[in-house]
Structures are given as structure tokens and as C-alpha cells.
Write an enzyme that holds these catalytic residues in place. Structure first.
Site, mmCIF file in Angstrom:
data_model
loop_
_atom_site.group_PDB
_atom_site.id
_atom_site.type_symbol
_atom_site.label_atom_id
_atom_site.label_comp_id
_atom_site.label_asym_id
_atom_site.label_seq_id
_atom_site.Cartn_x
_atom_site.Cartn_y
_atom_site.Cartn_z
ATOM 1 N N LYS A 173 0.855 -6.302 -4.940
ATOM 2 C CA LYS A 173 -0.061 -5.745 -5.950
ATOM 3 C C LYS A 173 -0.921 -6.888 -6.484
ATOM 4 C CE LYS A 173 1.828 -1.602 -5.921
ATOM 5 N NZ LYS A 173 1.157 -0.351 -5.584
ATOM 6 N N LYS A 175 -3.115 -3.394 -5.676
ATOM 7 C CA LYS A 175 -3.200 -2.673 -4.391
ATOM 8 C C LYS A 175 -4.223 -3.335 -3.483
ATOM 9 C CE LYS A 175 -2.373 2.188 -5.723
ATOM 10 N NZ LYS A 175 -1.500 2.778 -4.709
ATOM 11 N N LYS A 199 5.578 -4.979 1.870
ATOM 12 C CA LYS A 199 4.643 -4.126 2.603
ATOM 13 C C LYS A 199 3.238 -4.219 2.022
ATOM 14 C CE LYS A 199 4.539 0.474 1.761
ATOM 15 N NZ LYS A 199 3.444 0.563 0.786
ATOM 16 N N ASP A 201 -0.102 -2.225 0.720
ATOM 17 C CA ASP A 201 -0.264 -0.947 0.034
ATOM 18 C C ASP A 201 -0.967 0.043 0.960
ATOM 19 O OD1 ASP A 201 -0.254 -0.884 -3.545
ATOM 20 O OD2 ASP A 201 0.295 0.682 -2.116
ATOM 21 N N GLU A 202 -0.892 1.319 0.572
ATOM 22 C CA GLU A 202 -1.328 2.367 1.520
ATOM 23 C C GLU A 202 -2.828 2.325 1.801
ATOM 24 O OE1 GLU A 202 -0.053 2.999 -1.436
ATOM 25 O OE2 GLU A 202 -1.669 3.940 -2.564
ATOM 26 N N HIS A 289 4.248 5.841 5.531
ATOM 27 C CA HIS A 289 3.805 6.107 4.164
ATOM 28 C C HIS A 289 3.233 7.522 4.161
ATOM 29 C CE1 HIS A 289 1.875 5.809 0.276
ATOM 30 N NE2 HIS A 289 2.508 4.673 0.065
ATOM 31 N N ARG A 290 3.387 8.218 3.047
ATOM 32 C CA ARG A 290 3.003 9.643 3.038
ATOM 33 C C ARG A 290 1.804 9.955 2.131
ATOM 34 N NH1 ARG A 290 7.653 12.523 -0.789
ATOM 35 N NH2 ARG A 290 7.409 11.068 -2.521
ATOM 36 N N HIS A 322 8.873 7.476 3.220
ATOM 37 C CA HIS A 322 8.957 7.682 1.774
ATOM 38 C C HIS A 322 9.359 9.135 1.508
ATOM 39 C CE1 HIS A 322 6.386 4.148 0.254
ATOM 40 N NE2 HIS A 322 6.564 3.952 1.552
ATOM 41 N N LYS A 329 7.857 7.403 -10.780
ATOM 42 C CA LYS A 329 6.607 7.941 -11.350
ATOM 43 C C LYS A 329 6.106 9.181 -10.615
ATOM 44 C CE LYS A 329 3.298 5.189 -8.629
ATOM 45 N NZ LYS A 329 2.446 4.005 -8.577
ATOM 46 N N GLY A 360 7.831 4.038 -5.950
ATOM 47 C CA GLY A 360 6.901 4.708 -6.863
ATOM 48 C C GLY A 360 7.381 4.651 -8.299
ATOM 49 N N GLY A 361 6.869 3.690 -9.033
ATOM 50 C CA GLY A 361 7.197 3.618 -10.454
ATOM 51 C C GLY A 361 8.588 3.074 -10.718
ATOM 52 N N GLY A 384 4.869 -2.534 -9.024
ATOM 53 C CA GLY A 384 4.732 -2.984 -10.409
ATOM 54 C C GLY A 384 6.042 -3.512 -10.955
HETATM 55 C C1 CAP Z 1 4.336 2.184 -5.313
HETATM 56 C C2 CAP Z 1 3.226 2.503 -4.344
HETATM 57 C C3 CAP Z 1 3.622 3.510 -3.309
HETATM 58 C C4 CAP Z 1 4.170 4.762 -3.908
HETATM 59 C C5 CAP Z 1 3.994 5.951 -2.973
HETATM 60 C C6 CAP Z 1 1.991 3.025 -5.056
HETATM 61 O O1 CAP Z 1 3.830 1.235 -6.202
HETATM 62 O O2 CAP Z 1 2.837 1.347 -3.647
HETATM 63 O O3 CAP Z 1 2.473 3.766 -2.526
HETATM 64 O O4 CAP Z 1 5.515 4.538 -4.035
HETATM 65 O O5 CAP Z 1 4.648 7.035 -3.547
HETATM 66 O O6 CAP Z 1 0.937 2.678 -4.561
HETATM 67 O O7 CAP Z 1 2.178 3.789 -5.982
HETATM 68 P P1 CAP Z 1 4.624 1.061 -7.569
HETATM 69 P P2 CAP Z 1 5.746 7.823 -2.709
HETATM 70 O O8 CAP Z 1 6.024 0.582 -7.228
HETATM 71 O O9 CAP Z 1 3.862 0.014 -8.338
HETATM 72 O O10 CAP Z 1 4.646 2.393 -8.233
HETATM 73 O O11 CAP Z 1 6.761 6.779 -2.354
HETATM 74 O O12 CAP Z 1 6.253 8.865 -3.649
HETATM 75 O O13 CAP Z 1 5.045 8.371 -1.525
HETATM 76 MG MG MG Z 2 1.181 2.209 -2.692
#
Ligand code: CAP
Ligand code: MG
Length: 433
Positions: A173, A175, A199, A201-202, A289-290, A322, A329, A360-361, A384
Site C-alpha cells: 500500500k 494501492k 502481493k 494490489d488488484e 483475486h475476485r 479470496h 471490511k 480486507g480490512g 492497511g
Molecule cells: C485489502 C485489499 C484486497 C481486499 C479484497 C483491498 O486491503 O488489498 O483487495 O481484501 O477484498 O484492496 O481492499 P486492506 P476481498 O487489507 O488494506 O483492506 O478479499 O473481500 O476480495
Molecule cells: Mg486490494
């Protein structure tokens, strides 16, 4: 309905008579028992207006297989007999309906075609106000026409030499925005602090501010340094999401630079793209990743469940996916998350398992309840929750690992924090759950 249902029980010649008379053939057969040759779908059906659920089921069965909105003169008895699906369960209370489709309707190893049938036009029909594909079971012949996971949980644990604890990972981060050198530094700090996995980020791929090739080379260099310093295997999951041929090129580039993993945004690259990368994968672990899934998984009355998406992703062949956290979150409660976990680690005609990922969160305070919900076979990712630590990335990773160590030793976090300063600071900032 009784009349038509009765009519359908008659012998073929009477069926032909019904056809000549234009009497609609029914797909409803509540006596039908699915065979090992059937693909079975569970739908939630909310008929439109004063449509009966039976009428809605007839329309869904037709539109998702061989029919259309009205009887057509070109329909042949044999087609209906051979390829017509069976609506074999209608629960008027819950709106849940079961349909069995003969596998001859589908092309082996072609997920786009399967979904264009059972998850295609039907969602837009006026006959329903809401329609959701809740669950799906493919028959063995169709499951085995796909590749399935290359590594699975067992293969990943062997690769990392981590036998029985959850894996801990982070997402670099912010992102987007870091240059590739800073990206690699943040990854290094995360690894030496205790993360097994780092990893992309998406939405980080090959932007001008962080070009893919330079990032791969620099970050894998940092991975090797972190491995040397910690004596632990470390994983970098680069995001190769792009046009299909480009994804294959990027996967080979990762392989040529001694990478072990790739990450794919499976919804935005599409099922065809995911099949291609699985089939042309040069031996790398595939992390799914979804991103975008919630556009169709979130509304519990419409769309397609995450359970369906996760099952199909395993069949195509992702090694990790995921599935939600139940505590972080993103939406997705305990029941949903554990149901998905069971589906991707359970037996499926000998297919390898897919490693559940919770992300996620999340922060260190979430680890005890998360492990309680998910068990030991889970990959816990915090972005985060690592880089937001009061003393920065490396200490954030230390705090995550300390929270996992405490959880594995069944020591309450607040107790463990008395002798582990990094965890104590994390709990002071984000608390425990
Ligand atoms: C988490 C994350 C992931 C989410 C995806 C984000 O970051 O990198 O992409 O976890 O959600 O971009 O939010 P944080 P899921 O740890 O800072 O939240 O796993 O539900 O698909
Ligand atoms: Mg992400």
C-alpha cells in the site's frame, strides 16, 4: 399445471400429439432424480407479478437450455427428450428451485459456454423480478474436462515449507503510486518483519509509475535477500491481469526471473482469460483475486453467489482464492465464508484443493477470531493492517506474526502484547475483536 403434467406422463406418440396441438411440453418433473450425468443448479426464483413459480421455472429451464419464450415448430421430440433439463424441486416457501441439466448440453472445458447457459439470459427475463444462481454441482465428466489446481494447499505448503499454521501476507500500500524501487523496499520490510507473502494490489499491473518488468526484477531481488536474512521461504504474488496473450507473456517473465506465483483478477480477466492462463501456466502458483465479484454476488436475491464463483475457479484451476473474512471490511458473514471454504477444500473427484484467502480490512486483532472461524488452512492478508502500524511496515508485519504466534499458542492477544511491543502498539491503535 396438473393437466400438462399428466399429459407429459403419456407415451411418446401422445407427446407428439401434444406437440402438434401446440401443448407446451413441461420441464417440471418433481419425480426426477438427478443422475451422475447431470449438472445441477440451485436458483432463488422470485416470479414477476402474478406469474406462478412454476411458470417462472418453465421459462428459466427453457431459456437456460434449449427453448425460448414460446413453442417453436422446429422443436423436435428427440431434442426435448435428450437435452431438456428437469425442474425437480420447487420450494415455494424459500423460492429455491433445483434444475438438473444433461451434461450433453455443455461443451467440456468451456466455462464461458457453461455460464452462457445456466447464468446467461435468464437473469434478464421479465418472467422474474429476481433470480440468483445460489449453488452449482458439475458432473464428474465436466469437472475432469478442466485442469483443476496445479498446486493446491498441499503443494503450496510444500513449496513454502510451512506445515500447519495459517500463512500471513500483505498487500503493498498505497494501492497505486509507489515507484518499483519503493514497492520492492516495502515488500522487503514486510518479509523481514514476518510476512510469508507480499502481493500486488488488484489494480496495480504495468502503469508508467511502476512498470511490470522492473517491479518483478527488483521485488524478486528483495525477496531473495529477505529469504537469506530470515531463513524462511518468501512469496511475491505479482498481478499479471491484462489481455490474455499479455498475461501469458508476463507469467513467463515471472518464471524466467525465478518467481513462483502469479496473481490474476479472475472476474475482470474473464473465464476465458483464466482458462488460458491456467492452461498455459509455466508451473506457477495461481492466486485468484475476485475484484468486481460483488457486482453480482452481493445482492442475495439477484446474480450469482460467491460460492458458485469459488467452485468454478477451483475447477478451472486456481490454487488460492479470496473468499471473505466474516470479520473485516467487506460483506460476507461467517456462514457464507465457511460454506465457501468447505466447498474449495472438500473432495471433488480427486481435484486438488484451493487455499482459502481472507483479506480486507484485517489487522492483528482479527487473527484469533479469524483462525477460530477458518481453521489452520487459511491465508490471512492485511494491507492497511500492516502498513498502517504506528511504527511502519516492518513492525506491522512483526505485529501480524506475533498475533498469529499468540493465536497458535492459544494465548490471549492482550496477554501476549504485554511482552511484545509491536503487537501492543497495533492493539492500542485498532483494538482486539
Ligand atoms: C485489502 C485489499 C484486497 C481486499 C479484497 C483491498 O486491503 O488489498 O483487495 O481484501 O477484498 O484492496 O481492499 P486492506 P476481498 O487489507 O488494506 O483492506 O478479499 O473481500 O476480495
Ligand atoms: Mg486490494
Amino acid at each position: 399445471m396438473m393437466l400438462q403434467g399428466l399429459l407429459e406422463m403419456m407415451y411418446p406418440q401422445q407427446r407428439a400429439y401434444c406437440k402438434k396441438k401446440g401443448i407446451k411440453m413441461t420441464y417440471i418433473d418433481l419425480e426426477y432424480n438427478p443422475t451422475g450425468n447431470d449438472l445441477v443448479c440451485k436458483f432463488f426464483v422470485e416470479p414477476h407479478g402474478n406469474h406462478s413459480i412454476e411458470d417462472a421455472c418453465e421459462d428459466i429451464a427453457a431459456e437456460s437450455s434449449i427453448g425460448t419464450w414460446t413453442d417453436v415448430s422446429t422443436m423436435e421430440q428427440g431434442i426435448f427428450e435428450r437435452l431438456g433439463p428437469h425442474v425437480f424441486r420447487i420450494d415455494k416457501g424459500s423460492g429455491e428451485v433445483l434444475l438438473a441439466y444433461p451434461s450433453e448440453l455443455f461443451e467440456p472445458n468451456n466455462m464461458p459456454q457453461i455460464l452462457s447457459s445456466v447464468a446467461g439470459n435468464i437473469f434478464g427475463m421479465k418472467a422474474v423480478d429476481n433470480l440468483r444462481l445460489i449453488d452449482i454441482e458439475l458432473p464428474e465428466n465436466l469437472v475432469k474436462s478442466f485442469q483443476g489446481p496445479l498446486y493446491g494447499i498441499e503443494g503450496i505448503r510444500k513449496l513454502l515449507d510451512v506445515k500447519n499454521r495459517p500463512l500471513v501476507g500483505t498487500i503493498v500500500k498505497p494501492k497505486l503510486g509507489l515507484g518499483y524501487k519503493k514497492h520492492a523496499e516495502v515488500a522487503y520490510e514486510s518479509w523481514v518483519g514476518g510476512c510469508d507473502i507480499v502481493k500486488d494490489d488488484e489494480n496495480l499491473t504495468n502503469q508508467a509509475f511502476n512498470p511490470f518488468k522492473e517491479r518483478i526484477i527488483e521485488t524478486l531481488k528483495m525477496r531473495d535477500q529477505a529469504e537469506e536474512e530470515t531463513g524462511e521461504k518468501k512469496i511475491y504474488m505479482p498481478n499479471i491481469s491484462a489481455e490474455t496473450d499479455e498475461m501469458v507473456r508476463r507469467a513467463h517473465f515471472v518464471k524466467e526471473n525465478n518467481g513462483r506465483y502469479i496473481m490474476v483478477d479472475i472476474v475482470t480477466v474473464g473465464f476465458s482469460g483464466l482458462q488460458s492462463i491456467r492452461e498455459k501456466n509455466p508451473g506457477l502458483v495461481i492466486h485468484a483475486h475476485r475484484a468486481m465479484h460483488a457486482a453480482f454476488t452481493r445482492n442475495k436475491k439477484q446474480g450469482i453467489s460467491m460460492l458458485v464463483l469459488a467452485k468454478l475457479a477451483r475447477i478451472i484451476g486456481v490454487d488460492q482464492i479470496h473468499i471473505g473474512t466474516a470479520v473485516g471490511k467487506m460483506e460476507g458473514g461467517r456462514r457464507e465464508v465457511t460454506q465457501i471454504r468447505d466447498a474449495i477444500v472438500g473432495d471433488l473427484y480427486g481435484l486438488k484443493t484451493t487455499f482459502p484467502v481472507s483479506s480486507g480490512g484485517l489487522h492483528p486483532g482479527h487473527i484469533p477470531p479469524l483462525v477460530d472461524i477458518m481453521g489452520g488452512d487459511v491465508i490471512i492478508q492485511a494491507g492497511g493492517g500492516v502498513h498502517g502500524h504506528p511504527e511502519g511496515t516492518q513492525k506491522g508485519a512483526v505485529a501480524m506474526r506475533q498475533a498469529l504466534d499468540a493465536t497458535m499458542q492459544k494465548i490471549p492477544l492482550k496477554e501476549y502484547a504485554k511482552t511484545h511491543a509491536e503487537l501492543n502498539l497495533a492493539i492500542q491503535k485498532w483494538g482486539t475483536v
